[in-house]
Design an enzyme around this catalytic site. Structure first.
Site, short mmCIF file in Angstrom:
data_model
loop_
_atom_site.label_atom_id
_atom_site.label_comp_id
_atom_site.label_asym_id
_atom_site.label_seq_id
_atom_site.Cartn_x
_atom_site.Cartn_y
_atom_site.Cartn_z
N ASP A 141 16.03 25.98 -1.93
CA ASP A 141 16.67 25.64 -2.99
C ASP A 141 18.20 24.36 -2.96
O ASP A 141 18.33 24.41 -2.32
CB ASP A 141 18.51 27.08 -3.59
CG ASP A 141 17.63 28.10 -3.84
OD1 ASP A 141 16.42 28.23 -3.16
OD2 ASP A 141 18.60 29.04 -4.20
N LYS A 204 16.22 27.35 -11.32
CA LYS A 204 17.53 27.62 -11.38
C LYS A 204 18.73 27.42 -11.50
O LYS A 204 18.73 25.91 -11.72
CB LYS A 204 17.64 28.11 -9.53
CG LYS A 204 18.90 28.97 -9.05
CD LYS A 204 19.00 28.82 -8.08
CE LYS A 204 20.20 28.93 -6.96
NZ LYS A 204 20.31 28.97 -5.52
N LYS A 240 15.58 31.60 -11.32
CA LYS A 240 16.59 32.36 -10.63
C LYS A 240 18.15 31.89 -11.47
O LYS A 240 18.42 30.94 -11.07
CB LYS A 240 16.65 31.53 -9.20
CG LYS A 240 18.08 32.11 -8.30
CD LYS A 240 17.92 31.53 -7.01
CE LYS A 240 19.07 31.95 -6.15
NZ LYS A 240 19.32 31.82 -4.73
#
Lengths: 304, 283, 487
Positions: A141, A204, A240
């Protein structure tokens, strides 16, 4: 994209987002009412999409171990509860998580690239990623350089993601846009495209470390972007949402958004995730309530 | 030495900025209140009414979309023209209405002052009738008065100039274009005023004046589907009822004015529509 | 990764039924006429049945008011006007209206269910739009009742007297609120005639007037068919007629009152154009088109029933639009997840079918939502016609149903010309991110309401009404008072 000017021209060609309309659409979808079997299906789906997260300075190997066990067996008394999608942790704890999770289907996700601010030299960021991957991270991430994005250096943002993606190898890359710092939905849409064009496997919303985390309208704009990207390129990029999603009701609202914006292909942990910690227990409580027909105690489930 | 023979004028219609005789070629005799011959005035036909409506429709957007300030200038310019020909106007009002010279002059003065009054309204009406509306949501919302479009006017029969001015310049001031059927027996002061518009920069078609028999022309105007509003000031009650019924065929705005309306906002409100615009407010 | 996107159907997470309980409506078996503060039997003792259009089951029996009943109602309104209401101060009238607003809020869930049962509209809309807006309307005009001197119509403006108000079936309670709230605030008394197929929410409103202790006769409600409305229009002691409905009926009413002293305002039909420029915010615009035509099954006078799309984006817009249309959830109006409910009546369904048949016959390309429709009740699947020409009937006539006609344009001038090429002039939409062009277009559209980057928004402070054959007079805002004052 061959050059920054090309990228800039492409971003300028994207349709604008009318903030009022986007927020109204998200609010309208938030009124959907999920009952009975739909609710049970959705709760299980949500559980399977959780990236069970701990990103604190005080994190310990013990805590990560506990988190991994929780991710594999969210409700140890009920084997029908699916496991969570992943644990999401800092790079130095990846090795521990890898050991605990073993061959489980729960993935190890590591934040990297000088999370959460993204303020470091590129080679430091790349090293951060490389170490996490070497320690066994299935997913990275990363955060984008918001300063570069907001000041118009979109080429730099793009190149950095390309570089990180390269270092990721076969690990999946999630690109955190930090929508709460992007100021406008137009920027959310542009940043989504930069990330996707640069090779993101997921986009995300947030680090969870700034005041404004994931919101329904920001997620809606990102879902529209992945839908349009898929139509243009045939590639399905995941989304996400992270930060501030604490209860089942919130999670189900996101699932409705997914259901009615991008549809079935995204209703899987492969393409949609919740980055959260306390959410999992609320999902479990609601699940049990649906089955028992009575509200249950919070202490029914472990604290981690 | 004989007196000089005066040069008489032919009184014509005003359609689309031009001064044609009636397409029918007819005329009718207009006398002073005391019965003396005044003029053979063009006797407008239904086709003249039709042509005037076409002209008015054609001019409407032009008249409306020039700035309100400009419309005020043009109407004020007409007041200047009228002022310079006030003696002539007064002479005609005196003959038409059977008034003393002084009485006629008073009426002309009032009519000119009224034109000035309307000239000043053009760029204020939106502020008086418009509003910003505080809706419960992220929208900027405002309402502005916009003209109904083409307004048909039956000028009052008795007052040859003052009532004409009220009936015609109220709708013009707010951006309508006008087709007016002049007072049947007392048309000459309004014809003179119409002539003056030629030197006041009105777009051709903004004001059209038809002289003739109200009873013959008004039904055409009332029934014409491209006329948006109708002022029945020049019809008696029974005739007005009949015309109002006919006007309903195309959902016209119908004004049956009262005497007190001369100085009220009602005339200015009669032929405006409220247009409300919503726009989202967001980053 | 090259999965076919057709593998990603929208809405595959099937929602189980989430119905609101019909019993919340607390309907009575039969309703009388609300005259002089009481429910009374009609003189003829004639009743008619109001149906749930979603399943054709009877909901209640409702009184058919004759001209004698209308005369009684007008008499009660006149007496109330002369003896009570004209002597009630603005401040007191204001408090009655505030009370009514609060009572609507208190009974909002019941009213929402009643509205959905009687009308067929989705409970989401009656719950989130109709009922809150009705309450807001009373709340807004409540505040005007003691401030009429400041409304811009000169000092001490006077009411007209007895107002006869005839409302349609598409927003039954909301239209009642739009009519009653400004009339009462201005000091008039009222005789309200609800639509034949949707009388119930107005009758619940009558109960609310009783709970509010509104003086008897100030509002009277006469249910019935067109003959009841005609009796009200023709009654010599009515000072004002306010009508919302079709242009044909409005025209007839204007003709009938033309030779009377009656004041008149009309809110009639429309054929709204939703204009889409190539720089429109595309996702919100698609939602706006959907809201514009499928909100309330398209039973909306201001519906955006003509879509005018810039030809450079026409294919893209149509593709996205059809995907979205297919996703609309059509079915049980009481289900909280329903997007499009039932057509209000068999007659309206027949009219929609007739006009859409013309659309096909005249050569337009028809797309129909793949949704399944219930077996019983009146239903029409959301429909889009592409390749529509200006001359087609579906581009000119008000369909008043979930049917959209798509046309294209090349220049802003052409967009405006096509939008204005209609005898109607109620509402239009403009979609563009370019403010200057939006205002340029708005200035030229002949319409009473223009929505820019949104559609079908309503608010009590915002004047609503049409130009040309869409009627005259405004409802809402300061402007809405003018319809009920002798100014």
């Amino acid at each position: 994209m061959e050059s920054e000017s090309q990228l800039r021209a492409f971003l300028a060609s994207l349709s604008g987002v009318d903030a009022v309309g986007a927020e109204a659409r998200a609010a309208k979808l938030a009124t959907r009412s999920l009952k009975k079997s739909t609710k049970l299906t959705a709760l299980d789906l949500a559980i399977s999409m959780v990236d069970l997260t701990t990103l604190e300075g005080a994190d310990t190997p013990g805590r990560v171990t506990s988190l991994c066990v929780k991710a594999m067996y969210p409700d140890p008394h009920d084997a029908s509860v699916p496991s969570a999608a992943a644990v999401c942790i800092y790079p130095d704890l990846v090795a521990r998580a890898r050991t605990v999770l073993g061959e489980s289907r729960v993935k190890v996700a590591s934040v990297a690239t000088a999370f959460p601010s993204g303020r470091a030299m590129l080679n430091v960021k790349l090293l951060d990623v490389r170490e996490a991957v070497a320690a066994g991270a299935d997913e990275i991430d990363m955060v984008i350089d918001r300063g570069a994005f907001l000041s118009g250096r979109v080429g730099q943002v793009f190149e950095e993601i390309v570089a990180v993606k390269k270092v990721c190898g076969s690990s999946h890359l999630k690109v955190i846009l930090e929508t709460g710092e992007l100021a406008t939905y137009d920027n959310v849409r542009r940043a989504s495209w930069i990330a996707m064009l640069a090779g993101a496997d997921f986009i995300k919303t947030s680090t969870g470390k700034v005041t404004v985390s994931s919101t329904l309208p920001a997620a809606l704009v990102m879902l529209e972007a992945v839908r349009d990207f898929a139509e243009t390129t045939g590639q399905l990029v995941g989304v996400k949402v992270a930060g501030g999603i604490r209860n089942a009701k919130d999670a189900l609202r996101y699932l409705v958004l997914v259901n009615e914006t991008v549809g079935a292909a995204w209703l899987t942990p492969d393409r949609f995730r919740f980055g959260a910690s306390s959410l999992l227990n609320d999902l479990l409580m609601q699940r049990l309530k649906q089955r028992r027909g009575a509200y249950v105690r919070p202490d029914e489930f472990s604290g981690d | 030495m004989s007196e000089r023979l005066d040069v008489r004028k032919t009184y014509k219609l005003l359609i689309n900025g031009a001064f044609p005789r009636s397409e029918s070629g007819r005329s009718y005799e207009v006398t002073s209140l005391k019965g003396a011959f005044l003029a053979n005035v063009a006797q407008g036909s239904r086709k003249d009414v039709r042509d005037a409506v076409v002209a008015a429709r054609g001019a409407q957007l032009k008249w409306w979309s020039q700035s309100a300030y400009n419309r005020g200038q043009v109407i004020y310019r007409l007041a200047e023209m009228a002022e310079s020909r006030r003696e002539e106007l007064a002479e005609h009002v005196a003959l038409a209405e059977g008034r003393s010279a002084k009485g006629a002059q008073t009426r002309v003065s009032r009519a000119i002052d009224r034109i000035v009054w309307y000239a000043g309204w053009t760029d204020k009406i939106a502020q008086v009738l418009g509003s910003s509306n505080p809706v419960a949501g992220p929208f900027f919302n405002f309402s502005i008065p916009v003209p109904s479009g083409v307004v048909g006017v039956l000028a009052e029969q008795d007052s040859s100039l003052e009532a004409f001015v009220n009936a015609v310049f109220a709708p013009l001031a707010v951006g309508n274009t006008v087709v007016v059927i002049a007072s049947e027996r007392r048309p000459t002061p309004s014809i003179l005023l119409g002539e003056m518009t030629a030197t006041a920069d009105f777009p051709p078609g903004a004001l059209n004046i038809i002289t003739g028999y109200t009873g013959e022309l008004a039904p055409t105007l009332a029934a014409h589907e491209d006329v948006d509003g109708l002022d029945l000031g020049g019809a008696d009650d029974e005739f007005a009822d009949q015309l109002a019924t006919s006007a309903a065929g195309s959902i016209k705005r119908v004004l049956r004015a009262k005497k007190s309306d001369a100085t009220s906002l009602r005339r200015l409100r009669a032929f405006v529509e409220t247009s409300t615009v919503w726009h989202t407010i967001g980053q | 990764m090259s999965e076919d996107l057709t593998n990603s159907p929208l809405g595959s997470l099937a929602y189980d039924p989430a119905p609101e309980s019909a019993s919340i409506a607390r309907l009575q078996g039969s309703y009388g006429l609300f005259i002089n503060g009481k429910f009374t039997d009609p003189s003829s003792h004639e009743q008619f049945t109001t149906l749930n259009p979603a399943n054709e089951e009877a909901l209640a029996s409702v009184a058919q008011a004759s001209s004698a009943d209308v005369d009684r109602a007008v008499g009660a309104a006149r007496r109330a006007y002369e003896t009570v209401w004209s002597k009630t101060t603005g401040a007191e009238r204001s408090k009655y209206l505030f009370r009514i607003a609060r009572l609507i809020q208190e009974r909002s869930r019941e009213l929402a269910v009643v509205e959905t049962l009687d009308n067929g509209k989705p409970i989401r809309e009656s719950r989130d739009v109709d009922i809150p807006l009705a309450a807001a309307h009373f709340f807004y005009y409540a505040g005007w009742a003691d401030k009429l001197d400041y409304a811009g119509f000169g000092p001490n403006p006077q009411p007209l007297g007895v107002a006869g108000q005839i409302i349609p079936w598409n927003f039954p309670l909301l239209m009642a609120a739009w009519k009653l709230a400004p009339a009462l605030a201005a000091g008039n008394t009222c005789v309200l005639k609800p639509a034949e197929t949707t009388p119930l929410s107005a009758l619940v409103l009558a109960e609310i007037f009783q709970q509010a202790e509104l003086p008897p006769g100030v509002v009277n409600i006469v249910t019935g068919d067109g003959s009841t409305g005609a009796a009200l229009v023709d009654h010599p002691d009515v000072d004002k007629i306010a009508f919302t409905g079709s242009t044909d009926v409005g025209r007839m009413i204007q003709q009938r009152v033309a030779s009377s002293h009656k004041h008149l305002t009309l809110e009639l039909g429309g054929k709204g154009a939703n204009i889409v420029f190539e720089d429109a915010p595309i996702d919100e615009m698609i939602e706006g088109i959907i809201d514009g035509i499928f909100f309330n099954q398209g039973h909306v006078c201001c519906a955006g029933s003509r879509l005018l799309v810039h030809e450079s984006v026409a294919d893209e817009v149509l593709r996205r639009l059809l995907r979205r249309v297919d996703q609309l959830r059509v079915g049980d109006p009481l289900d909280k997840n329903t997007d499009v409910g039932a057509i209000n009546s068999a007659a309206q369904l027949a009219r929609i079918k007739e006009l859409t048949a013309y659309g096909e016959a005249e050569g337009a390309t028809r797309y129909t939502s793949s949704c399944s429709l219930p077996d019983k009740g009146y239903w029409f699947a959301p429909t889009v016609f592409a390749d529509v020409a200006q001359s087609h009937r579906i581009a000119r006539e008000e369909i008043f149903g979930p049917v959209l006609s798509v046309l294209t344009f090349r220049t802003p001038e052409e967009a405006v010309a096509k939008a204005n090429n209609s005898n109607y002039g109620l509402a239009c939409g403009v979609w563009s991110e370019k403010g200057s062009r939006t205002l340029w277009v708005a200035e030229r559209l002949r319409a009473g309401v223009i929505w820019a980057n949104t559609y079908n928004r309503f608010d009590p402070t915002s004047p609503f009404g049409g130009v040309r054959e869409s009627g005259f007079g405004r409802e809402g805002g300061r402007h809405g008072l003018e319809a009920y004052l002798n100014v």
